[in-house]
Design a protein around this motif. Structure first.
Motif, short mmCIF file in Angstrom:
data_model
loop_
_atom_site.label_atom_id
_atom_site.label_comp_id
_atom_site.label_asym_id
_atom_site.label_seq_id
_atom_site.Cartn_x
_atom_site.Cartn_y
_atom_site.Cartn_z
N SER A 1 1.51 16.43 -4.37
CA SER A 1 1.91 15.02 -4.38
C SER A 1 0.83 14.15 -3.75
O SER A 1 0.49 13.09 -4.25
CB SER A 1 3.24 14.90 -3.63
OG SER A 1 3.45 13.58 -3.26
N SER A 2 0.24 14.62 -2.63
CA SER A 2 -0.82 13.87 -1.96
C SER A 2 -2.01 13.71 -2.87
O SER A 2 -2.62 12.65 -2.95
CB SER A 2 -1.25 14.60 -0.69
OG SER A 2 -0.20 14.61 0.22
N PHE B 1 1.33 3.55 -0.94
CA PHE B 1 2.28 3.58 -2.04
C PHE B 1 3.72 3.50 -1.58
O PHE B 1 4.63 3.59 -2.37
CB PHE B 1 2.09 4.87 -2.84
CG PHE B 1 0.75 4.92 -3.50
CD1 PHE B 1 0.56 4.27 -4.71
CD2 PHE B 1 -0.33 5.54 -2.91
CE1 PHE B 1 -0.68 4.28 -5.32
CE2 PHE B 1 -1.56 5.55 -3.51
CZ PHE B 1 -1.74 4.93 -4.72
N GLU C 1 -0.02 -2.70 -7.32
CA GLU C 1 1.32 -3.19 -6.97
C GLU C 1 1.77 -4.25 -7.97
O GLU C 1 1.05 -5.23 -8.17
CB GLU C 1 1.30 -3.82 -5.57
CG GLU C 1 1.00 -2.83 -4.47
CD GLU C 1 0.69 -3.53 -3.14
OE1 GLU C 1 1.01 -4.73 -3.01
OE2 GLU C 1 0.11 -2.87 -2.27
N TRP D 1 -3.73 7.14 2.83
CA TRP D 1 -3.56 6.37 1.62
C TRP D 1 -2.20 6.58 0.98
O TRP D 1 -1.76 5.80 0.17
CB TRP D 1 -4.67 6.68 0.62
CG TRP D 1 -5.03 8.13 0.60
CD1 TRP D 1 -6.04 8.73 1.28
CD2 TRP D 1 -4.34 9.17 -0.08
NE1 TRP D 1 -6.06 10.06 1.05
CE2 TRP D 1 -5.03 10.36 0.22
CE3 TRP D 1 -3.23 9.21 -0.93
CZ2 TRP D 1 -4.62 11.58 -0.28
CZ3 TRP D 1 -2.84 10.42 -1.42
CH2 TRP D 1 -3.52 11.58 -1.09
N ARG D 2 -1.54 7.68 1.38
CA ARG D 2 -0.22 7.85 0.78
C ARG D 2 0.70 6.68 1.15
O ARG D 2 1.60 6.34 0.43
CB ARG D 2 0.41 9.17 1.22
CG ARG D 2 0.87 9.19 2.65
CD ARG D 2 1.69 10.40 2.96
NE ARG D 2 0.95 11.62 2.69
CZ ARG D 2 1.42 12.82 2.93
NH1 ARG D 2 2.63 12.98 3.40
NH2 ARG D 2 0.70 13.87 2.68
N THR E 1 -3.70 -2.42 2.42
CA THR E 1 -3.34 -1.25 1.65
C THR E 1 -4.60 -0.54 1.20
O THR E 1 -5.69 -0.83 1.68
CB THR E 1 -2.53 -1.69 0.42
OG1 THR E 1 -3.38 -2.54 -0.36
CG2 THR E 1 -1.27 -2.42 0.81
N LYS F 1 -4.35 8.56 -8.06
CA LYS F 1 -3.91 7.24 -8.54
C LYS F 1 -4.72 6.13 -7.85
O LYS F 1 -5.17 5.18 -8.49
CB LYS F 1 -2.41 7.05 -8.26
CG LYS F 1 -1.90 5.76 -8.87
CD LYS F 1 -0.44 5.51 -8.56
CE LYS F 1 -0.05 4.12 -9.03
NZ LYS F 1 1.26 3.71 -8.53
N LEU F 2 -4.90 6.30 -6.55
CA LEU F 2 -5.69 5.31 -5.82
C LEU F 2 -7.13 5.30 -6.33
O LEU F 2 -7.73 4.24 -6.51
CB LEU F 2 -5.67 5.61 -4.31
CG LEU F 2 -6.39 4.61 -3.41
CD1 LEU F 2 -5.73 3.25 -3.48
CD2 LEU F 2 -6.43 5.09 -1.98
N ASP G 1 -2.03 13.77 -6.11
CA ASP G 1 -1.69 12.84 -7.19
C ASP G 1 -1.83 11.39 -6.73
O ASP G 1 -2.31 10.53 -7.46
CB ASP G 1 -0.25 13.07 -7.67
CG ASP G 1 -0.11 14.39 -8.41
OD1 ASP G 1 -1.16 14.98 -8.75
OD2 ASP G 1 1.03 14.83 -8.61
N GLU G 2 -1.39 11.15 -5.50
CA GLU G 2 -1.47 9.79 -4.97
C GLU G 2 -2.92 9.36 -4.78
O GLU G 2 -3.29 8.22 -5.07
CB GLU G 2 -0.70 9.70 -3.64
CG GLU G 2 0.80 9.77 -3.83
CD GLU G 2 1.53 10.14 -2.56
OE1 GLU G 2 0.91 10.14 -1.48
OE2 GLU G 2 2.73 10.45 -2.65
N PHE H 1 7.75 3.46 -3.54
CA PHE H 1 8.76 4.50 -3.41
C PHE H 1 9.96 4.02 -2.60
O PHE H 1 10.64 4.81 -1.96
CB PHE H 1 8.16 5.73 -2.73
CG PHE H 1 6.99 6.30 -3.46
CD1 PHE H 1 5.84 6.66 -2.78
CD2 PHE H 1 7.02 6.49 -4.84
CE1 PHE H 1 4.75 7.18 -3.45
CE2 PHE H 1 5.95 7.01 -5.51
CZ PHE H 1 4.79 7.36 -4.82
#
Lengths: 236, 162
Positions: free
Chosen positions: B5-6, A74, A18, A70-71, B56, B12-13, B8-9, A78
């Protein structure tokens, strides 16, 4: 920032996910934090170059898709996305059907659930409970301090046992404990797992790594295994 | 499209929090193979579990790595002498050694939360606010617990009366 007005590793790690303007600005003016940030970046590159980095990722691709929280980590990134899209992914939709927690094995005494850090007294009656995430079968093996492996549940069985439909219900029977440390390794599956194959696999792993948690990704056998969990039973 | 998309996320994590998880697990366990096993377990949990109550992705990883490593400490019956981690710098090793030393010496006087707080405060050198944010425990509780731990450690360090 901590009491010394420097960024902690936590803050520096967060920065990778972030953007934080204040932290970035601090990095530009603080030699110590800047050096630590470079050090962390270097360690990150080194970790990503390890063959295990991609091996772990590949194994994750084989995990059956479930609710992927986990989405939502983010979501701030967005924020500019249209409201309709946000509604489409918002977590509240899943609240009613979300199971609690992941695979787990827990130890219970007459006083309640045993925290991993709380020892149990010798001679106490202990029972186990599992969260199988809907898997029908569980096999729980115990590894003692000397590295010996044995079936803990179902006792004396040659394969996994069927778990109660209600996850909170303890597995029968309860058993008395003797002094020492026992690592419990639970394997969950849709088909029964042969106990002997699991024991041998775990023995090989213990021989290679010593007694202790073995439930990392590299237990090689257990073809029907869908998930696993471990905990330690400390009796003293 | 949605699945891509999931994925990819998650990637990234994994690319950001994965190396951080490995770094912390290596410091705590002082064994790279075990540390990768912990990373594997953490991300498997991410795939399998529901949304954590607080924090997070990075917060979840910090807490999960700490818990898994502390479980491994217990399981391995860590009693060996502390050795600086080969893959980390002096500052890393010092903080980790203090954390491990406290956990070993205070052992039965600590509960699970105390152990996590020791790792966050002494190894990660996180502020009370950061620990509170990562664990979901109030800042006041964090401060009170760490103060109690400090007192216990000081009491242990005092020489026995003759």
């Amino acid at each position: 920032m901590n009491a010394q007005s420097h960024l902690s590793d936590w803050a520096l790690d967060q920065l990778a996910l972030e953007p934080d303007a204040a932290a970035r600005e601090h990095l530009n003016t603080c030699a110590r934090c800047s050096a630590r940030s470079s050090d962390i970046a270097q360690q990150r590159r080194k970790a990503m170059e390890s063959p295990r980095f991609e091996a772990v990722w590949s194994s994750l691709q084989r995990v059956p898709p479930r609710r992927r929280w986990w989405r939502f980590a983010f979501v701030p990134a967005f924020a500019g996305v249209a409201a309709a899209s946000i509604l489409w992914i918002r977590p509240a939709r899943h609240d009613a059907i979300r199971p609690k927690g992941g695979y787990s094995v827990a130890v219970w005494t007459a006083h309640g659930r045993v925290d991993g850090s709380q020892p149990v007294r010798p001679g106490e009656n202990v029972s186990l409970s599992v969260n199988t995430l809907g898997r029908k079968y569980a096999l729980i093996l115990g590894v003692d301090e000397a590295g010996a492996v044995a079936v803990v549940w179902p006792p004396g069985a040659g394969q996994s046992g069927e778990t109660p439909a209600a996850p909170a219900r303890p597995l029968a029977p309860a058993f008395k404990v003797t002094p020492g440390s026992l690592t419990l390794e639970a394997f969950f599956s849709d088909k029964p797992i042969p106990a002997q194959a699991a024991i041998e696999s775990l023995r090989r792993r213990v021989a290679a790594n010593g007694p202790g948690a073995q439930s990392g990704q590299s237990i090689p056998v257990l073809p029907f295994e869908s998930g696993r969990a471990s905990t330690v039973l400390e009796v003293r | 499209m949605r699945a891509q998309s999931s994925s990819d996320e998650l990637r990234k994590l994994y690319e950001t929090a994965g190396p951080a998880a490995f770094r912390r697990a290596s410091r705590l366990l002082q064994n790279e193979a075990d540390a990768w096993d912990v990373v594997q377990e953490v991300f498997q949990k991410i795939l399998e579990t529901s949304v954590p109550r607080s924090g997070t992705g990075m917060a979840f990883c910090y807490v999960a790595v700490t818990n898994l490593c502390l479980n491994r400490f217990k399981m391995a019956g860590v009693r060996r002498r502390l050795q600086p981690a080969a893959s980390s710098g002096q500052a890393d090793a010092a903080g980790t050694a203090v954390a491990r030393d406290l956990i070993e010496r205070l052992d039965s006087r600590l509960d699970g939360l105390d152990r996590r707080l020791i790792v966050f405060a002494y190894m990660d050198e996180m502020s009370h606010e950061e620990i509170a944010a990562a664990t979901g425990v109030s800042r006041k509780t964090v401060g009170r617990r760490l103060e109690k731990i400090k007192k216990l450690a000081l009491a242990l360090a005092e020489p026995e009366p003759v």
